[in-house]
Design a protein around this motif. Structure first.
Motif, PDB file in Angstrom:
ATOM      1  N   THR A 174       0.813  -1.211   0.000  1.00 45.30           N
ATOM      2  CA  THR A 174       0.000   0.000   0.000  1.00 45.30           C
ATOM      3  C   THR A 174       0.845   1.259   0.000  1.00 45.30           C
ATOM      4  OG1 THR A 174      -0.125  -0.106   2.416  1.00 45.30           O
ATOM      5  CG2 THR A 174      -1.919  -1.132   1.176  1.00 45.30           C
ATOM      6  N   VAL A 175       2.102   1.138   0.437  1.00 46.07           N
ATOM      7  CA  VAL A 175       3.007   2.283   0.515  1.00 46.07           C
ATOM      8  C   VAL A 175       4.343   1.882  -0.092  1.00 46.07           C
ATOM      9  CG1 VAL A 175       4.220   3.881   2.039  1.00 46.07           C
ATOM     10  CG2 VAL A 175       1.894   3.168   2.588  1.00 46.07           C
ATOM     11  N   LYS A 188       8.866   3.890   9.843  1.00 47.81           N
ATOM     12  CA  LYS A 188       8.530   5.160   9.194  1.00 47.81           C
ATOM     13  C   LYS A 188       9.030   5.138   7.754  1.00 47.81           C
ATOM     14  CE  LYS A 188       8.957   7.743  13.531  1.00 47.81           C
ATOM     15  NZ  LYS A 188       9.646   8.867  14.229  1.00 47.81           N
ATOM     16  N   VAL A 189       8.137   5.467   6.811  1.00 46.77           N
ATOM     17  CA  VAL A 189       8.447   5.434   5.377  1.00 46.77           C
ATOM     18  C   VAL A 189       8.027   6.753   4.753  1.00 46.77           C
ATOM     19  CG1 VAL A 189       8.093   4.213   3.205  1.00 46.77           C
ATOM     20  CG2 VAL A 189       8.058   2.940   5.356  1.00 46.77           C
ATOM     21  N   ARG A 190       8.934   7.346   3.977  1.00 50.31           N
ATOM     22  CA  ARG A 190       8.643   8.589   3.255  1.00 50.31           C
ATOM     23  C   ARG A 190       8.405   8.251   1.787  1.00 50.31           C
ATOM     24  NH1 ARG A 190       8.106  13.686   5.520  1.00 50.31           N
ATOM     25  NH2 ARG A 190       9.960  13.233   6.789  1.00 50.31           N
ATOM     26  N   ASP A 191       7.207   8.560   1.278  1.00 46.60           N
ATOM     27  CA  ASP A 191       6.911   8.221  -0.115  1.00 46.60           C
ATOM     28  C   ASP A 191       7.379   9.325  -1.056  1.00 46.60           C
ATOM     29  OD1 ASP A 191       5.092  10.277   0.059  1.00 46.60           O
ATOM     30  OD2 ASP A 191       3.312   9.014  -0.015  1.00 46.60           O
ATOM     31  N   GLY A 192       7.130   9.137  -2.354  1.00 43.59           N
ATOM     32  CA  GLY A 192       7.630  10.068  -3.355  1.00 43.59           C
ATOM     33  C   GLY A 192       7.054  11.458  -3.257  1.00 43.59           C
ATOM     34  N   SER A 193       5.864  11.601  -2.686  1.00 50.27           N
ATOM     35  CA  SER A 193       5.252  12.917  -2.546  1.00 50.27           C
ATOM     36  C   SER A 193       5.649  13.628  -1.265  1.00 50.27           C
ATOM     37  CB  SER A 193       3.724  12.781  -2.592  1.00 50.27           C
ATOM     38  OG  SER A 193       3.255  12.001  -1.493  1.00 50.27           O
ATOM     39  N   TRP A 197       4.815   8.024   6.318  1.00 49.16           N
ATOM     40  CA  TRP A 197       3.870   6.993   6.730  1.00 49.16           C
ATOM     41  C   TRP A 197       4.417   6.239   7.939  1.00 49.16           C
ATOM     42  CZ3 TRP A 197      -0.827   6.292   4.214  1.00 49.16           C
ATOM     43  CH2 TRP A 197      -0.970   6.963   2.997  1.00 49.16           C
ATOM     44  N   TYR A 198       3.514   5.969   8.887  1.00 48.55           N
ATOM     45  CA  TYR A 198       3.855   5.170  10.060  1.00 48.55           C
ATOM     46  C   TYR A 198       3.181   3.801   9.900  1.00 48.55           C
ATOM     47  CZ  TYR A 198       5.444   9.485  12.309  1.00 48.55           C
ATOM     48  OH  TYR A 198       6.108  10.646  12.605  1.00 48.55           O
TER      49      TYR A 198
END
Length: 308
Positions: A174-175, A188-193, A197-198
């Motif tokens: 989903t991410v 913790k994940v940082r997407d392209g935009s 996200w936690y």
């Protein structure tokens, strides 16, 4: 006259409580006898618990440090393994020390709790209600904190298996984005935009790591179906050679690039594919460079590019 003999009722006298103070404060022998009782038992309990805890923590530290530094002597510098994954040693050390910290804290809590109960028992306290209450609380927490326990267990296995680490580009379904922080409960994940996200570790059911150990740059080049395929292949190979000669991008390549012609054929065009293994997270830079170089070389060779 009837005499009724009532059965005697036995009353158990409570067990004597330990002497918490000397009987005669002015008598040195009374102080000595008192010290050999409860204080000495408590001191022995605390000393033994401290030795056990120290031995456990030292053992955990040695094992984690051995795991963190393991394989460096066996893997020579510049070997294919180190070139494919230059951050392997750092990731292994980070993972081992994180687990070592968790194990050390667990050992401290367990030994400390047992020691406290033993000291209370030496002081004459009835610890049976405490143990029973702890059991009830443990059952209640077991039902109420199932998701929390699941998150911690999933995070522990994730670290043990080294599924991903900070800086990896990972697809969680989903991410998809770059991992910025990894903990036992949350990732913790940082997407392209730019959205952070936690993700609870217990909810992660699939992990696609795009930057672990090595990456593969794949560049499809679609040319006109009527074009000279040999000329197109030679042009793409020249483009690849120029990228391999680049001082920065060439160092990111782990093997010579391969140009495969005729991967796909349609009425609109014929596809040549460039494949090369790169260092982690370098495949995108290599792909961009190959595309630009292939465009220029194909233009010089008068080979027409078409859309895929």
């Amino acid at each position: 006259m009837l005499v009724h003999h009532l059965p005697s009722v036995r009353t158990d006298s409570p067990s004597p409580s330990p002497d918490l103070t000397p009987q005669d404060l002015s008598d040195p022998q009374s102080w000595w006898d008192w010290f050999l009782g409860v204080p000495l038992q408590i001191a022995v309990t605390v000393v033994i618990a401290s030795i056990v805890l120290l031995a456990l923590r030292v053992s955990v530290h040695r094992v984690t440090e051995r795991i963190a530094s393991g394989g460096q002597e066996a893997t020579p510098p510049g070997s294919p393994l180190q070139r494919a994954n230059p951050l392997a040693t750092h990731r292994r050390a980070q993972r081992a020390r994180t687990l070592g910290s968790v194990l050390g804290s667990t050992a401290t809590i367990v030994v400390g709790t047992i020691t406290l109960l033993m000291v209370l028992a030496d002081l004459g306290a009835n610890i049976a209600p405490l143990i029973a209450s702890a059991g009830v609380v443990g059952v209640a927490l077991g039902f109420g904190a199932q998701s929390l326990v699941k998150d911690f267990l999933s995070g522990t296995f994730m670290l043990l298996e080294d599924q991903y680490g900070v800086g990896d580009t990972v697809d969680f379904g989903t991410v998809r984005g770059t991992v910025e922080d990894v903990a036992l409960r949350v990732t913790k994940v940082r997407d392209g935009s730019g959205t952070l996200w936690y993700l609870r570790n217990g909810d992660i059911v699939r992990v696609g790591n795009e930057t672990q150990e090595f990456s593969v740059a794949v560049v499809p080049v679609v040319v006109d179906p009527a074009a000279d395929l040999d000329a197109a292949r030679a042009a793409v190979e020249r483009a690849v050679d120029s990228v391999q000669e680049d001082p920065v991008l060439g160092a990111a390549l782990l093997e010579p690039a391969v140009v495969v012609p005729g991967v796909a054929l349609t009425a609109d065009g014929i596809t040549l594919q460039v494949r090369v293994r790169t260092r982690p997270a370098m495949q995108w830079d290599v792909q961009r460079a190959v595309r630009l170089a292939a465009r220029d070389e194909l233009a010089h060779a008068d080979v027409k590019l078409v859309s895929a």
